[in-house]
Design a protein around this motif. Structure first.
Motif, short mmCIF file in Angstrom:
data_model
loop_
_atom_site.label_atom_id
_atom_site.label_comp_id
_atom_site.label_asym_id
_atom_site.label_seq_id
_atom_site.Cartn_x
_atom_site.Cartn_y
_atom_site.Cartn_z
N PHE A 329 -35.85 -39.03 -32.03
CA PHE A 329 -35.10 -40.05 -32.78
C PHE A 329 -35.22 -41.41 -32.10
CE2 PHE A 329 -32.10 -36.84 -34.89
CZ PHE A 329 -32.67 -37.04 -36.15
N ALA A 330 -35.02 -41.42 -30.79
CA ALA A 330 -34.98 -42.69 -30.06
C ALA A 330 -36.35 -43.38 -30.05
CB ALA A 330 -34.51 -42.45 -28.63
N LEU A 331 -37.41 -42.62 -29.83
CA LEU A 331 -38.74 -43.21 -29.78
C LEU A 331 -39.18 -43.72 -31.15
CD1 LEU A 331 -40.54 -40.65 -27.43
CD2 LEU A 331 -39.99 -43.03 -26.91
N VAL A 332 -38.97 -42.93 -32.18
CA VAL A 332 -39.36 -43.36 -33.53
C VAL A 332 -38.57 -44.58 -33.96
CG1 VAL A 332 -39.33 -42.69 -35.97
CG2 VAL A 332 -40.15 -41.08 -34.25
N THR A 333 -37.26 -44.57 -33.73
CA THR A 333 -36.42 -45.71 -34.12
C THR A 333 -36.79 -46.96 -33.33
OG1 THR A 333 -34.61 -44.18 -34.60
CG2 THR A 333 -34.07 -46.51 -34.44
N ALA A 334 -37.03 -46.82 -32.03
CA ALA A 334 -37.39 -47.97 -31.21
C ALA A 334 -38.69 -48.60 -31.70
CB ALA A 334 -37.50 -47.55 -29.75
N LEU A 335 -39.67 -47.77 -32.00
CA LEU A 335 -40.95 -48.29 -32.49
C LEU A 335 -40.79 -48.98 -33.83
CD1 LEU A 335 -44.02 -48.55 -32.22
CD2 LEU A 335 -44.23 -46.27 -33.26
N LEU A 336 -40.10 -48.34 -34.77
CA LEU A 336 -39.91 -48.94 -36.09
C LEU A 336 -39.06 -50.21 -36.00
CD1 LEU A 336 -39.26 -45.78 -38.31
CD2 LEU A 336 -41.32 -47.20 -38.24
N ALA A 337 -38.07 -50.21 -35.12
CA ALA A 337 -37.21 -51.39 -34.99
C ALA A 337 -38.01 -52.60 -34.54
CB ALA A 337 -36.08 -51.10 -34.00
N LEU A 393 -33.97 -36.13 -41.88
CA LEU A 393 -34.15 -36.91 -40.66
C LEU A 393 -34.43 -38.37 -40.97
CD1 LEU A 393 -36.37 -34.41 -38.60
CD2 LEU A 393 -33.89 -34.70 -38.54
N THR A 394 -35.08 -38.61 -42.11
CA THR A 394 -35.39 -39.99 -42.51
C THR A 394 -34.12 -40.81 -42.66
OG1 THR A 394 -37.38 -39.26 -43.66
CG2 THR A 394 -36.49 -41.42 -44.27
N LEU A 395 -33.10 -40.23 -43.26
CA LEU A 395 -31.85 -40.95 -43.48
C LEU A 395 -31.18 -41.28 -42.15
CD1 LEU A 395 -30.40 -41.89 -46.06
CD2 LEU A 395 -28.87 -39.94 -45.81
N VAL A 396 -31.28 -40.40 -41.19
CA VAL A 396 -30.71 -40.65 -39.87
C VAL A 396 -31.40 -41.85 -39.22
CG1 VAL A 396 -30.23 -39.69 -37.58
CG2 VAL A 396 -30.14 -38.22 -39.59
N VAL A 397 -32.73 -41.89 -39.29
CA VAL A 397 -33.49 -43.00 -38.70
C VAL A 397 -33.15 -44.31 -39.40
CG1 VAL A 397 -35.80 -43.92 -38.31
CG2 VAL A 397 -35.35 -41.50 -37.91
N VAL A 398 -32.99 -44.28 -40.72
CA VAL A 398 -32.63 -45.49 -41.46
C VAL A 398 -31.28 -46.02 -40.98
CG1 VAL A 398 -31.99 -46.40 -43.74
CG2 VAL A 398 -33.99 -44.93 -43.51
N ALA A 399 -30.33 -45.13 -40.77
CA ALA A 399 -29.02 -45.55 -40.26
C ALA A 399 -29.15 -46.20 -38.90
CB ALA A 399 -28.08 -44.35 -40.19
N TYR A 400 -29.93 -45.60 -38.01
CA TYR A 400 -30.14 -46.18 -36.68
C TYR A 400 -30.76 -47.58 -36.79
CZ TYR A 400 -29.46 -41.50 -34.66
OH TYR A 400 -28.94 -40.29 -34.27
N LEU A 401 -31.72 -47.73 -37.68
CA LEU A 401 -32.37 -49.03 -37.84
C LEU A 401 -31.39 -50.09 -38.31
CD1 LEU A 401 -35.76 -47.95 -39.46
CD2 LEU A 401 -35.44 -48.91 -37.18
N LEU A 402 -30.55 -49.74 -39.27
CA LEU A 402 -29.57 -50.71 -39.77
C LEU A 402 -28.58 -51.10 -38.67
CD1 LEU A 402 -28.77 -49.25 -43.32
CD2 LEU A 402 -30.20 -51.22 -42.76
#
Length: 523
Positions: A329-337, A393-402
């Motif tokens: 979660f952390a790596l994917v979100t950090a990269l997308l962010a 899992l996609t929805l979780v990552v979207v929440a992290y990004l927001l």
């Protein structure tokens, strides 16, 4: 003259046609802007769909009044105490002959590596009867005072010591100099830190649930568990959002248009440190008490539970699964962010358009909303309009990004602003396209800032609890949710390994924050 022109080219937006942001940049920024407005739009729509009559009935009731009273009391008590503690420690480290000041400076930032709900877990273990408002103030103070200490220490290091020495030469004592000269110049730093603490208090769930202190966030979570996305929970979310907006507006009003700036760098010599005299042992003991309570108690209690649980507490399968899921979660979100932050940072650093200001500001407004509001918005929208996304899992990552995209934007904006525009224009003049110039010039030079922003997002995701509890699919557990599951069952021995890993994951970035604040001052 050459130096002046060079510095101007770095800090001022370019009007060169070759350097204007492309259509792709605007499209990406517009997409991010629309996405960031989803949580706030959800709250507005919820109030509108319920209707004023029913909304009034749900809002103007005793339960909401009790929650509002708890929230106001918590903020009113914690924020001033955190400001006093943070500024006091910063002044002791930066302006006095406190023994071991260089060692204390990074240690006072370490509490940021301990998630608030882990701190609460430690104090509940240490004092089992701890609960209510006093417990909430204690845990919040120990968890969040570094948010004031860090900017206050950086601001004090920037102050021109001539101002303080001039005041002393006119007969002012050390206390008078602090309150009349030093403290007014810390206004912006203190207000910013105080706002961050207040917003954290509104958003925190785990820490207050463990000590049985009701806030809007804990009440919304309870409402969600009993009636899913019910009207009462939506109205509580609306009141919580209104509280956040009041804080934002209040901070902006108190900040006003005052700017404590000067031409030149001031005195290049270090300030003459104030002698503490007979108060030195008391100051040293106070610093030790702050560290012992904010870091010592959590580390000691986690270590104690690890010792009590023994090897059996380390369930290799569950620990490795939680760590793997958290890192993913952390790596994917950090990269997308960082990818999504680039268009916003580029427009903010290189243009002065209204669109750039709105795109950047919307991120800050959304990130200031509690995670539970963002999670509820995504749950409601996914169920009503995009059901395949629900419990994914996609929805979780979207929440992290927001929630955490602004951390990437802030870091990248400073990095992009420091890239010499002349180098990019030289690349374009040699026939290189926008993509090649971005990859080989802009991205390469702003890489350290991008890495810092990614690290901040990484740590935030690694310790996020509330949104993950609401959005994570069945069977998916992160370090924070695994910790919460065991601690909620009072199985503290099995919760301790997850707490320890979260602290170890957060420590490096905490040190990064400290070093970056010191570098920013010396530039």
């Amino acid at each position: 003259m050459t130096l002046a022109l060079t510095r101007r080219s770095i800090v001022r937006p370019s009007s060169s046609p070759a350097h204007r942001p492309g259509v792709v940049v605007y499209l990406l920024a517009a997409a991010v802007l629309v996405a960031t407005m989803v949580p706030l739009g959800y709250v507005v729509y919820s109030v509108y769909s319920v209707g004023w009559a029913e909304a009034s009935e749900l809002v103007f009731r005793a339960r909401v009044a009790d929650l509002l009273g708890n929230t106001v009391s918590l903020v009113a008590l914690t924020v001033p105490l955190a400001v006093a503690l943070g500024v006091g420690l910063a002044w002791l480290v930066e302006r006095t002959d406190l023994p071991g000041a260089r060692l204390w400076a990074p240690v006072f930032v370490v509490p940021l590596a301990v998630p608030a709900f882990v701190n609460s877990f430690a104090w509940v273990s240490f004092i089992p009867g701890l609960h209510g408002l006093p417990a909430a103030v204690l845990v919040s103070l120990l968890s969040y005072f570094p948010l004031v200490y860090l900017p206050a220490a950086a601001a004090i290091r920037c102050l021109d010591p001539d101002l303080e020495e001039s005041a002393r030469s006119l007969g002012s004592g050390s206390v008078a100099v602090f309150f009349r000269v030093v403290l007014p110049q810390l206004r912006l730093a203190v207000l910013g830190g105080a706002l961050l603490i207040a917003l954290h208090l509104l958003a925190e769930y785990g820490a207050f649930a463990l000590i049985r202190f009701d806030t809007f966030t804990t009440a919304i979570f309870q409402q969600y568990q009993s009636t899913f996305a019910g009207k009462a929970g939506s109205m509580l979310a609306a009141v919580l959002v209104l509280c956040c907006l009041v804080l934002l507006v209040s901070e902006a009003g108190m900040r006003g248009r005052l700017r404590y700036a000067r031409v030149g760098s001031g005195s290049p010599r270090p300030a003459v440190r104030v002698r503490l005299g007979r108060f030195k042992p008391l100051a040293f003991a106070g610093c030790g008490a702050a560290v012992a309570m904010s870091v010592g108690v959590p580390v000691w209690m986690v270590s104690r539970w690890l010792e009590m649980g023994g090897i059996d507490a380390w369930d290799a399968e569950s620990v490795s699964a939680a760590l793997s899921q958290t890192l993913s979660f952390a790596l994917v979100t950090a990269l997308l962010a960082i990818v999504l932050a680039f268009p916003i940072a580029w427009l903010s650093a290189r243009t002065r358009t209204m669109f750039a200001r709105v795109a950047e500001g919307s991120n800050y407004v959304t990130s200031s909303l509690p995670g539970i509001v963002t999670a509820l918005a995504l749950v409601t929208i996914s169920i009503k309009t995009m059901k395949p996304l629900y419990q994914t899992l996609t929805l979780v990552v979207v929440a992290y990004l927001l929630m955490y995209l602004p951390r990437g934007v802030v870091a990248l904006r400073s990095g992009v602003a420091q890239v010499p525009i002349g180098l990019e224009e030289a690349s374009r003049s040699l026939g290189r396209g926008r993509a090649w110039t971005f990859l080989h010039v802009t991205l390469r030079l702003s890489g350290p800032s991008a890495a810092a922003g990614a690290a901040l997002v990484f740590v935030a995701v690694s310790t996020e609890l509330t949104a993950t509890l609401l959005l994570a699919p069945a069977g998916i557990r992160t370090l924070s949710t695994s910790f919460w599951a065991y601690s909620d069952e009072l199985d503290y021995a099995h919760a301790a390994p997850f707490a320890l890993i979260m602290i170890l994951l957060t420590l490096p970035v905490t040190y990064l924050l400290f070093t970056q604040s010191r570098k920013a001052v010396t530039r």
